[in-house]
Design a protein around this motif. Structure first.
Motif, PDB file in Angstrom:
ATOM      1  N   GLN A  84      -0.980  -7.379   7.747  1.00  0.00           N
ATOM      2  CA  GLN A  84      -1.563  -6.391   7.127  1.00  0.00           C
ATOM      3  C   GLN A  84      -2.091  -6.150   7.264  1.00  0.00           C
ATOM      4  O   GLN A  84      -3.467  -5.399   7.457  1.00  0.00           O
ATOM      5  CB  GLN A  84      -1.603  -7.254   5.281  1.00  0.00           C
ATOM      6  CG  GLN A  84      -0.046  -7.266   4.742  1.00  0.00           C
ATOM      7  CD  GLN A  84       0.139  -8.775   3.560  1.00  0.00           C
ATOM      8  OE1 GLN A  84      -0.938  -8.502   2.769  1.00  0.00           O
ATOM      9  NE2 GLN A  84       0.419  -9.229   3.794  1.00  0.00           N
ATOM     10  N   GLN A  89      -4.897  -3.501   5.164  1.00  0.00           N
ATOM     11  CA  GLN A  89      -3.475  -3.753   3.681  1.00  0.00           C
ATOM     12  C   GLN A  89      -4.491  -4.954   3.572  1.00  0.00           C
ATOM     13  O   GLN A  89      -4.427  -5.317   1.673  1.00  0.00           O
ATOM     14  CB  GLN A  89      -2.149  -3.945   3.828  1.00  0.00           C
ATOM     15  CG  GLN A  89      -1.790  -2.536   4.085  1.00  0.00           C
ATOM     16  CD  GLN A  89      -0.167  -2.614   4.662  1.00  0.00           C
ATOM     17  OE1 GLN A  89       0.289  -4.006   5.142  1.00  0.00           O
ATOM     18  NE2 GLN A  89       0.623  -1.217   4.415  1.00  0.00           N
ATOM     19  N   THR A  90      -5.519  -5.299   3.692  1.00  0.00           N
ATOM     20  CA  THR A  90      -6.039  -6.631   3.322  1.00  0.00           C
ATOM     21  C   THR A  90      -7.784  -5.531   3.309  1.00  0.00           C
ATOM     22  O   THR A  90      -7.963  -5.097   3.142  1.00  0.00           O
ATOM     23  CB  THR A  90      -6.284  -7.576   4.098  1.00  0.00           C
ATOM     24  OG1 THR A  90      -7.370  -7.122   5.281  1.00  0.00           O
ATOM     25  CG2 THR A  90      -4.853  -8.506   4.927  1.00  0.00           C
ATOM     26  N   LYS A  91      -8.229  -6.823   1.909  1.00  0.00           N
ATOM     27  CA  LYS A  91      -9.648  -6.550   0.895  1.00  0.00           C
ATOM     28  C   LYS A  91     -10.273  -7.763   1.598  1.00  0.00           C
ATOM     29  O   LYS A  91     -10.275  -8.649   1.004  1.00  0.00           O
ATOM     30  CB  LYS A  91      -9.670  -5.471   0.232  1.00  0.00           C
ATOM     31  CG  LYS A  91      -8.509  -5.011  -0.451  1.00  0.00           C
ATOM     32  CD  LYS A  91      -8.957  -4.505  -1.625  1.00  0.00           C
ATOM     33  CE  LYS A  91      -8.401  -2.439  -1.772  1.00  0.00           C
ATOM     34  NZ  LYS A  91      -8.264  -1.882  -2.969  1.00  0.00           N
ATOM     35  N   GLN A 197      -8.885 -10.691   0.207  1.00  0.00           N
ATOM     36  CA  GLN A 197      -7.401  -9.975  -1.032  1.00  0.00           C
ATOM     37  C   GLN A 197      -6.378  -9.965   0.007  1.00  0.00           C
ATOM     38  O   GLN A 197      -6.223  -8.881   0.647  1.00  0.00           O
ATOM     39  CB  GLN A 197      -7.578  -8.545  -2.056  1.00  0.00           C
ATOM     40  CG  GLN A 197      -6.284  -8.580  -2.828  1.00  0.00           C
ATOM     41  CD  GLN A 197      -7.058  -7.741  -4.014  1.00  0.00           C
ATOM     42  OE1 GLN A 197      -7.933  -7.156  -4.556  1.00  0.00           O
ATOM     43  NE2 GLN A 197      -6.934  -5.929  -3.876  1.00  0.00           N
ATOM     44  N   LEU A 198      -4.704 -10.027  -0.727  1.00  0.00           N
ATOM     45  CA  LEU A 198      -4.181  -9.962   0.825  1.00  0.00           C
ATOM     46  C   LEU A 198      -2.499  -9.826  -0.019  1.00  0.00           C
ATOM     47  O   LEU A 198      -2.402 -10.355  -1.466  1.00  0.00           O
ATOM     48  CB  LEU A 198      -3.482 -10.811   1.599  1.00  0.00           C
ATOM     49  CG  LEU A 198      -3.951 -12.471   1.092  1.00  0.00           C
ATOM     50  CD1 LEU A 198      -2.555 -13.018   0.411  1.00  0.00           C
ATOM     51  CD2 LEU A 198      -3.774 -13.099   2.306  1.00  0.00           C
ATOM     52  N   ARG A 199      -1.076  -9.876   0.308  1.00  0.00           N
ATOM     53  CA  ARG A 199      -0.434  -9.833  -0.440  1.00  0.00           C
ATOM     54  C   ARG A 199       0.780 -11.122  -0.209  1.00  0.00           C
ATOM     55  O   ARG A 199       0.372 -11.205   1.018  1.00  0.00           O
ATOM     56  CB  ARG A 199       0.779  -8.640  -0.052  1.00  0.00           C
ATOM     57  CG  ARG A 199       0.231  -6.661  -1.250  1.00  0.00           C
ATOM     58  CD  ARG A 199       0.970  -6.125  -0.804  1.00  0.00           C
ATOM     59  NE  ARG A 199       1.283  -5.824   0.180  1.00  0.00           N
ATOM     60  CZ  ARG A 199       1.598  -6.008   1.332  1.00  0.00           C
ATOM     61  NH1 ARG A 199       2.553  -6.452   1.023  1.00  0.00           N
ATOM     62  NH2 ARG A 199       1.780  -5.803   3.184  1.00  0.00           N
ATOM     63  N   ARG A 205       2.886 -10.684  -4.404  1.00  0.00           N
ATOM     64  CA  ARG A 205       2.480 -10.526  -5.258  1.00  0.00           C
ATOM     65  C   ARG A 205       0.992 -10.257  -4.811  1.00  0.00           C
ATOM     66  O   ARG A 205       0.587 -10.711  -3.976  1.00  0.00           O
ATOM     67  CB  ARG A 205       2.686 -11.272  -6.691  1.00  0.00           C
ATOM     68  CG  ARG A 205       1.770 -12.754  -5.403  1.00  0.00           C
ATOM     69  CD  ARG A 205       2.443 -13.988  -6.670  1.00  0.00           C
ATOM     70  NE  ARG A 205       2.261 -15.181  -6.999  1.00  0.00           N
ATOM     71  CZ  ARG A 205       3.035 -16.166  -5.940  1.00  0.00           C
ATOM     72  NH1 ARG A 205       3.865 -15.853  -5.132  1.00  0.00           N
ATOM     73  NH2 ARG A 205       2.584 -17.066  -5.451  1.00  0.00           N
ATOM     74  N   THR A 206       0.193  -9.606  -5.731  1.00  0.00           N
ATOM     75  CA  THR A 206      -1.711  -9.277  -5.115  1.00  0.00           C
ATOM     76  C   THR A 206      -1.922 -11.255  -5.595  1.00  0.00           C
ATOM     77  O   THR A 206      -2.121 -11.520  -6.305  1.00  0.00           O
ATOM     78  CB  THR A 206      -1.997  -8.707  -5.302  1.00  0.00           C
ATOM     79  OG1 THR A 206      -1.801  -7.309  -4.934  1.00  0.00           O
ATOM     80  CG2 THR A 206      -3.765  -8.518  -4.748  1.00  0.00           C
ATOM     81  N   ARG A 208      -6.145 -13.056  -4.876  1.00  0.00           N
ATOM     82  CA  ARG A 208      -7.634 -12.928  -4.064  1.00  0.00           C
ATOM     83  C   ARG A 208      -7.774 -14.016  -4.278  1.00  0.00           C
ATOM     84  O   ARG A 208      -8.147 -15.453  -4.718  1.00  0.00           O
ATOM     85  CB  ARG A 208      -7.929 -11.885  -5.353  1.00  0.00           C
ATOM     86  CG  ARG A 208      -9.374 -12.056  -5.338  1.00  0.00           C
ATOM     87  CD  ARG A 208      -9.723 -10.470  -6.201  1.00  0.00           C
ATOM     88  NE  ARG A 208     -11.071 -10.043  -5.882  1.00  0.00           N
ATOM     89  CZ  ARG A 208     -11.821  -9.671  -5.991  1.00  0.00           C
ATOM     90  NH1 ARG A 208     -11.060  -8.365  -5.068  1.00  0.00           N
ATOM     91  NH2 ARG A 208     -13.093  -9.041  -5.696  1.00  0.00           N
TER      92      ARG A 208
END
Length: 215
Positions: A84, A89-91, A197-199, A205-206, A208
């Motif tokens: 990720q 893919q992380t925020k 934020q990650l899965r 599932r997301t 945060r």
């Protein structure tokens, strides 16, 4: 930068834990991983492993940066989270206090970075050989000769936010590497990883996670 490493002895702040991951709030002044030499052995992963012996590294924060860090508790979680981060893919959202009153409400920085070999670990902009580095930013407020900023890195280069802020004329306050003069004269680097934020590695599932900036 001070040669004497004396990390804070604050108790571990755990933001989340389950069977795959543990999320903590890293204090400023503590290495993420051990440095070279016994005197640099105290670090966040060592402290986490005292409580969670199977903890594995996924990403790092600079020694002087505080805020949200995730550790994997299984090899599966480490692989899952590592991909990720690698695939962006992380925020991530950082809070920073910077020198000067930023005029525009928001902006985008696209300046490739490379290690400044004679002065490592410093990084520098290099349009020919640098690796791509992008940062979005939003001004939160200004006053008293400084600005509070929300920084959203799109890439994860070493010292990216610190160099990018310097390059637009607003170094991060208290930065021992990149700030000079009065901008450097602060008790710590004013940079904090506020949100990640990650899965989740089990089910996707997301999630945060947030830790309020201590400045």
């Amino acid at each position: 930068m001070d040669d004497i490493y004396s990390p804070p002895q604050d108790p571990l702040v755990i933001l989340h834990q389950d069977h795959e991951i543990v999320v903590v709030d890293k204090p400023s002044g503590l290495l993420s991983v051990p440095g070279k030499g016994e005197h640099l052995a105290d670090c966040l992963i060592a402290r986490v492993q005292r409580v969670f012996p199977t903890a594995l590294l996924v990403h790092r924060l600079d020694r002087d940066t505080s805020g949200v860090m995730v550790f994997a508790l299984t090899p599966h979680a480490q692989r899952h989270l590592g991909l990720q981060f690698e695939n962006r893919q992380t925020k991530k959202i950082y809070i920073a206090r910077v020198w000067g009153e930023v005029a525009a409400p928001e902006g985008h920085i696209d300046l490739p970075l490379i290690v400044d070999w004679p002065n490592r670990p410093l990084q520098m902009v290099d349009h020919e050989n640098g690796r791509p580095a992008q940062t979005d930013w939003k001004r939160v407020r200004t006053g008293g000769g400084e600005s509070r900023m929300r920084l959203m890195p799109k890439t994860g280069r070493s010292h990216q936010l610190r160099v990018h802020m310097l390059e637009i004329g607003h170094p991060i306050l208290g930065d021992p590497f990149y700030a000079t003069g009065p901008a450097r004269d602060f008790p710590r680097l004013m940079l904090h990883s506020e949100t990640l934020q990650l899965r989740h590695p089990d089910g996707g599932r997301t999630l945060r996670f947030t830790a309020k900036a201590p400045f």
